[in-house]
Enzyme design. Structure first.
Site, mmCIF file in Angstrom:
data_model
loop_
_atom_site.group_PDB
_atom_site.id
_atom_site.type_symbol
_atom_site.label_atom_id
_atom_site.label_comp_id
_atom_site.label_asym_id
_atom_site.label_seq_id
_atom_site.Cartn_x
_atom_site.Cartn_y
_atom_site.Cartn_z
ATOM 1 N N SER A 56 -0.576 2.136 0.491
ATOM 2 C CA SER A 56 -0.715 0.813 -0.093
ATOM 3 C C SER A 56 -1.150 0.962 -1.620
ATOM 4 C CB SER A 56 -1.710 -0.181 0.419
ATOM 5 O OG SER A 56 -3.083 0.752 0.720
ATOM 6 N N GLY A 94 -0.359 1.402 4.609
ATOM 7 C CA GLY A 94 -0.972 2.045 6.000
ATOM 8 C C GLY A 94 -0.355 3.602 6.080
ATOM 9 N N ASN A 122 -5.577 7.334 3.866
ATOM 10 C CA ASN A 122 -5.574 6.568 5.094
ATOM 11 C C ASN A 122 -6.128 7.756 6.132
ATOM 12 O OD1 ASN A 122 -4.898 3.939 4.528
ATOM 13 N ND2 ASN A 122 -2.639 4.466 4.323
ATOM 14 N N ASP A 205 -11.803 -5.943 -0.727
ATOM 15 C CA ASP A 205 -12.030 -4.876 0.524
ATOM 16 C C ASP A 205 -12.532 -3.521 -0.248
ATOM 17 O OD1 ASP A 205 -9.783 -3.587 -1.087
ATOM 18 O OD2 ASP A 205 -8.243 -4.148 0.502
ATOM 19 N N HIS A 208 -8.441 -1.389 -2.600
ATOM 20 C CA HIS A 208 -7.167 -1.457 -3.319
ATOM 21 C C HIS A 208 -7.611 -2.184 -4.643
ATOM 22 C CE1 HIS A 208 -6.025 -1.499 1.033
ATOM 23 N NE2 HIS A 208 -5.165 -0.878 0.532
#
Length: 229
Positions: A56, A94, A122, A205, A208
């Protein structure tokens, strides 16, 4: 006298015909496309390809325009410098290193000249064993080298917060330098240098980057890859 007059008239007629032919040839050439008139010129060189293969962060998650993620900003930098490269953003939100290893074969059906590997974040967030991450990253790099041995490979380093323990975080951070050294490839020490942990440069979040954050990430990347171009 008659013969001389005949010779003069014949000469005038011949010159007129030659002049008409030359004029017609010039007009025809004038109307030909540039590609026909300028056959002696060298054709434009085919653009080389830079592939950013990641998750991402590469895909530009959360941005209204994915082109404003760091990969797109690298393309703008390249264009401004008139370098003959095109950027392909192969980021999927993801994605883990295992997922990347599964889809790299499909991606390698198209030629590439520079390969920037940005995966692993991730894995770290999910607590995947570092040994698995190491193995997957190495396998991806091996596949690229086997398919395109002349391609330049770059590895983007990643770090994670110590939520899963200091030992795990330290081992995870170290794996990127180990792989880069083993393969003698360029390492971006920490992709999110100057951005990670900075609230104003990240989306709510906290993971990012915002558009401003991606500008800094792009500089982190450009600093390491510009010598390859």
């Amino acid at each position: 006298m008659t013969n001389r007059f005949f010779l003069v008239i014949s000469s005038l007629i011949l010159n007129t015909i030659l002049f008409s032919c030359n004029s017609a040839n010039k007009e025809q050439n004038k109307n030909k496309p540039d590609s026909v008139q300028e056959t002696a010129k060298e054709p434009l060189a085919k653009k080389k390809t830079i592939v950013f293969f990641g998750n991402s962060l590469t895909a530009g998650y959360g941005l209204d325009d994915p082109g404003r993620a760091f990969a797109g900003l690298i393309q703008k930098k390249i264009d401004s410098l008139k370098l003959n490269y095109k950027v392909i953003n192969a980021g999927i939100s993801g994605e883990t290193t295992a997922g990347g290893n599964s889809r790299i074969d499909w991606l390698l059906k198209q030629p590439l000249d520079v390969f920037v590997l940005e995966l692993g974040g991730n894995d770290g967030l999910r607590g995947i064993p570092v040994s698995d991450t190491r193995k997957n990253l190495q396998t991806i790099l091996d596949k690229v080298h086997t398919k395109y041995p002349d391609a330049k490979r770059v590895l983007a380093g990643m770090q994670i917060p110590p939520n899963l323990g200091q030992k795990y975080a330290a081992e995870f951070r170290a794996v990127y330098a180990e792989i880069a050294e083993k393969n003698d490839i360029i390492l971006i020490p920490f992709l999110l240098e100057g951005v990670g942990g900075e609230a104003k440069l990240n989306l709510p979040d906290g993971i990012h980057p915002t558009e401003e954050g991606h500008k800094i990430v792009a500089e982190n990347v450009w600093k390491e890859i510009k010598g390859l171009l």
